[in-house]
Design an enzyme around this catalytic site. Structure first.
Site, PDB file in Angstrom:
ATOM      1  N   ALA A  16      -6.459  -0.863  -0.647  1.00 52.13           N
ATOM      2  CA  ALA A  16      -7.542  -0.821  -1.644  1.00 52.13           C
ATOM      3  C   ALA A  16      -6.985  -1.016  -3.055  1.00 52.13           C
ATOM      4  CB  ALA A  16      -8.300   0.497  -1.537  1.00 52.13           C
ATOM      5  N   SER A  57      -6.290  -4.951   3.038  1.00 53.50           N
ATOM      6  CA  SER A  57      -7.498  -5.126   2.240  1.00 53.50           C
ATOM      7  C   SER A  57      -8.786  -4.933   3.034  1.00 53.50           C
ATOM      8  CB  SER A  57      -7.479  -6.528   1.592  1.00 53.50           C
ATOM      9  OG  SER A  57      -8.377  -6.565   0.504  1.00 53.50           O
ATOM     10  N   CYS A  75     -13.531   2.985   4.373  1.00 50.74           N
ATOM     11  CA  CYS A  75     -14.690   3.874   4.327  1.00 50.74           C
ATOM     12  C   CYS A  75     -15.801   3.357   5.225  1.00 50.74           C
ATOM     13  CB  CYS A  75     -15.224   3.986   2.907  1.00 50.74           C
ATOM     14  SG  CYS A  75     -14.061   3.501   1.655  1.00 50.74           S
ATOM     15  N   ASP A 135      -4.987   6.798  -3.130  1.00 48.52           N
ATOM     16  CA  ASP A 135      -4.896   8.006  -2.309  1.00 48.52           C
ATOM     17  C   ASP A 135      -3.514   8.660  -2.291  1.00 48.52           C
ATOM     18  OD1 ASP A 135      -7.450   7.274  -1.722  1.00 48.52           O
ATOM     19  OD2 ASP A 135      -7.188   7.123   0.442  1.00 48.52           O
ATOM     20  N   ASN A 195     -10.235   1.590  -6.349  1.00 54.41           N
ATOM     21  CA  ASN A 195     -10.604   0.322  -6.955  1.00 54.41           C
ATOM     22  C   ASN A 195     -10.581   0.393  -8.478  1.00 54.41           C
ATOM     23  OD1 ASN A 195     -11.645  -2.191  -5.349  1.00 54.41           O
ATOM     24  ND2 ASN A 195     -12.038  -0.394  -4.069  1.00 54.41           N
ATOM     25  N   TYR A 197     -39.182   6.691 -16.481  1.00 50.79           N
ATOM     26  CA  TYR A 197     -40.361   7.225 -15.811  1.00 50.79           C
ATOM     27  C   TYR A 197     -41.396   6.151 -15.477  1.00 50.79           C
ATOM     28  CZ  TYR A 197     -44.826   9.451 -15.026  1.00 50.79           C
ATOM     29  OH  TYR A 197     -46.031   9.807 -14.494  1.00 50.79           O
TER      30      TYR A 197
END
Lengths: 569, 569
Positions: A12, A40, A44, A293, A315, A438
């Site tokens: 990654a 690559s 996940c 990681d 990333n 909204y």
């Protein structure tokens, strides 16, 4: 002046750093090495490949337009040299070279670098369980494992499975087994809830209940002591309390950073693993960067080192390293700790600290739980969302927010909105005034985020004193001894069925009638107020307060949260 | 010490302020007056009632648990006295009383106040058009109007309709007519795009195209000169360019604040209307508060007074007024300007400044347009989202973001996330590093928000030089004269159909093959690079730059944005 960059690790962060650098310095060269043949890939996505949502494992290694990110792709499209099946064995900082070994041939070589990127990732935490080498026992760490698992499921070889660990990967894998394949799935977790430390027991129970409805069994507070097999293949899992049949076992007990090579090179590494880097993602050697990681990052709420292994983090850090290799001074400040996990038709998300982690970090904190529709209540499609806000009492500082609900994007949007300001130490009032875009199809006029902060405000003012569904369960379970007076403040048609099921134990005075029917509400008993979501019962609490009642508790989240929590009244 | 509060206006802010105050000071009294018989309704829901999404108008006046918010409700449930059909005619600040008149009987009275709240709202802007009093010509301002409109549609009396104005209400009403009822619907707009000033022409065109596919006709740059009728009923609308048949006409040309009563009382009011208030929502009379659609608020990006009539704003301000009436010092800092509108299956949202408003405010700004999947590209359900980021060139400050897409919640979540930090003057780098909660079902590992900022970074670095789909259209329309060389950088199977349709005008060299096929790319013509979304063509631009090409333009958003924009190649 062109330079040569070496990147150790091609999953990654490595590719991201390499590509970014190469775009900024096309005249320089990059060599990326990885000990695996696969690089690559979107790790996940593995649970979604196992479940069948992703039909082919190769999709995890493709660009969004279906080009496979293999060494040929990196060479032609990105201008990067990739050496797969090549393990970095040692970093010689003196000579500025990486010693490598071909994992197939054993051939050794040295690759010189001007600057080096350590992107060695993390490995699944092993539990050293007897039997963890049996066929059918897997970690979920790369597409090879995933392919194994899916093949055996799709061949019909797996009718029951045990997942060890109720964190992200464990829950995602439990869903993959149970939802798509109908495998009898059990999760064994050493703590007493799913997503331990990340969400409150109340939210965790809501998620657990939903997964149980989807066919997943949970065993909390249990430790796996052995994995047993026959003919080299797993058949059961033994815990300290029971034995579970298992034709497949997933060990999902977290991951540990792969930082040995950095440590052996004399770089600063945490005693329990994890490379230390500065805000430029640089190690203590100015020519060596690290990220993803294998690293620790700063928790921006506690200023402590944190380990947050996420592809998204890798990333973003990769891009920063790529920029800095080319002379930029891009910074990675640290992390807030945002997360989301899909649990069947629902999802659980959060950012910052849970009440448990806040208190463990020394904050005098409380949390409030709110359940509210995620858009205008008159709009035809809408869902209830549950959010919990964690605040420091003395300063009104917001420390975190977590949520559970069935409209995932809507909830994640709210979580991200709070996350964006969390490092600037917002108070309750900042969330109360958050300007949420909204329109009735997307938000309520008083959006759930605003209401959540308002609830916290009222709790700290002492005018809305309550407990969540877990607190209600305790009160209800002890109703015989506690003499609590359970007062339903809804209109009678809503309350009557509960009264019928609990004669003498459940009472009803609609909130609007309280002042006219005060004589029905005892002054000498603790009053527990409940309505649909906690809003009318809050009004009732104010009315009883005004009349001098001393011991009144409001159920935050009301009947709606109790139902999601799984209490039957 | 108990006090008596009078609230003029009972729709959104009024009830909120009244109820909040009453909860904090149950011993005090509140009188709320309104000239209409209908109070406390969700006016923003009117288009959804007209469309039929909301089945009964009464739902707009109900709580989420179906209690009607009428005077009886306010009395019993909230402890508030409401006088409907009562018009406030004058505020006597000296005597601290409000002169009122019963609109049915004409009876006059005075109501004394300790503190007063002006919540008079806004009224539709009238265009003083000949014929605007014909039957069938309506503003969309209250449930009475809405009921009229829906009744005539549902009776089949309306086969064609004209909407004047392409802002929020105009577009929502156009959808209501065309989508649910199949009415032949035309929108006449004086400017040359939908949502003028709020979004760029590129985004506006995407939204317009989607609505056209849903059956809505648009006439831009046209002014309505008259509305004509027969037998007192509307039959057509005349513009400066054409005549349109119309059995129903909606005038949706914005609203103007109802601030005359405040002005006549000597309070500070903007010359074009709108009460000025301080950060505590107090007028220049310390005993008089005002909020909601009758007020101006501070734009936090420009520090200028802004008029942002939204039910959400009114609710948040109402709570602040309620708190402050009871002695708090709650603050309303101002607004960023977030919005969202649903357009059939898509939605358009934004916050802060568009490129147009930023440049008008004196910023040397640019914008970049990105189209990307809203979650992991390998996840089975995903949609393309288009976002546009507006940044100040010299400081890299982010001034606003706008978007268009079909996954509304996911997009609104992104917009709200940026909105949360916009007043703290974030830079591109803050958005590039935004910690978006990541899991494949909810976000990409490099989330679209992060990529959007990265694109802006690359644009400001000068390495990604491009134009959006509107820029492409201009280049393509002038392709005969300009000699531009349109180079498709996708793999051949994707590019070939376009080549076949445009022989000699469309060329293809996949990005990975550029260095081997440089001889096919002319050095003496402007090169226009295009791929699916703009990412590979960016890589191609870097490659051509490295080879000394001088005039290379990348199409931001690529074929995906061109398609949404409506250019056929």
């Amino acid at each position: 002046m062109s330079q040569h960059i070496v990147v150790i690790g091609g999953v990654a962060l490595g590719p991201k750093a390499a590509c970014r650098f190469k775009r900024l310095e096309p005249e320089s060269t990059v060599t990326m090495i990885d000990q695996s043949s696969l690089i690559s890939y979107g790790g996940c996505g593995i649970p979604y490949y196992v479940s069948g949502d992703v039909s082919d494992a190769i999709e995890l290694s493709q660009t969004s337009f279906h080009m496979v990110r293999d060494p040929k792709f990196f060479k032609e499209v990105k201008g990067i040299d990739v050496q797969i099946l090549t393990k970095a064995t040692r970093i010689d900082r003196e000579k500025k070279c990486v010693e490598v070994e071909n994992v197939t041939t054993g051939e050794k070589a040295c690759i010189n670098y001007d600057k080096l990127v350590i992107a060695t990732g993390a490995s699944p935490r092993t539990l050293n369980l007897p039997g963890d080498d049996l066929k059918g026992v897997n970690y979920v760490c790369n597409p090879h494992d995933a392919t194994c698992i899916r093949e055996s499921i799709s061949k019909g070889e797996v009718s029951n499975a045990v997942i060890i660990g109720a964190g992200f990967i464990g829950l995602e894998m439990a869903e993959a087994f149970a939802d798509m394949w109908g495998v009898e799935t059990s999760v064994v977790e050493i703590t007493d809830q799913i997503m331990p430390r990340l969400v409150s027991p109340a939210l965790a129970t809501m998620g657990q209940k939903h997964m149980e409805e989807g066919g997943v069994n949970f065993y909390f507070g249990e430790t796996v002591t052995a994995i047993e097999g026959e003919n080299g293949k797993v058949v059961r899992v033994v815990t300290n309390k029971r034995t579970l049949d298992a034709e497949a076992v997933i060990i999902a007990a977290g991951v540990v950073p792969n930082s040995d090579i950095a440590k052996e090179a004399g770089l600063n590494v945490h005693e329990r693993g994890g490379v230390f880097v500065d805000e430029f993602m640089r190690t203590n050697d100015p020519d060596i960067y690290a990220g993803g990681d294998c690293c620790l990052v700063k928790n921006l709420l506690t200023d402590q080192p944190a380990f947050l292994p996420l592809g998204s983090m890798a990333n973003r850090q990769g891009r920063i390293i790529g920029s800095n290799l080319a002379g930029s001074e891009s910074k990675f400040d640290g992390v807030i700790g945002s997360f989301v996990v899909k649990l069947f038709e629902t999802s659980m998300a959060g950012t910052g600290m849970s009440l448990e982690t806040a208190q463990a970090a020394g904050f005098d904190a409380i949390s409030v739980l709110l359940i509210q529709l995620d858009r205008a209540h008159f709009y035809p499609t809408k869902e209830l969302m549950t959010l919990e806000l964690v605040v420091e009492k003395s300063t009104r500082r917001v420390l975190g927010v977590q949520g559970f609900g069935s409209s995932g994007d809507a909830m994640v949007g709210r979580i991200n909105t709070v996350a964006a300001i969390l490092k600037s130490k917002p108070t309750i009032d900042d969330i109360s005034n958050l300007e949420v875009a909204y329109s009735p199809p997307f938000a309520a006029a008083m959006d759930i985020l605003n209401t959540l902060a308002n609830l916290a405000d009222n709790a700290l003012r002492g005018i809305n004193r309550g407990v969540g569904p877990d607190g209600f369960k305790e009160l209800w379970d002890n109703r015989e001894s506690s003499e609590c007076f359970f007062l339903d403040c809804r209109e009678n048609p809503d309350a009557q069925p509960v009264i019928d099921r609990n004669p003498g134990q459940w009472h009803n005075v609609p909130q609007g009638e309280i002042y006219n029917r005060l004589d029905e509400i005892p002054t000498d008993k603790p009053i527990v107020l409940i309505c649909n979501t906690g809003a009318r019962s809050y009004e009732a609490q104010i009315m009883l307060d005004a009349k001098g009642y001393k011991d009144v508790t409001n159920i935050h989240g009301g009947m709606a949260s109790i139902k999601k929590y799984g209490v039957d009244v």
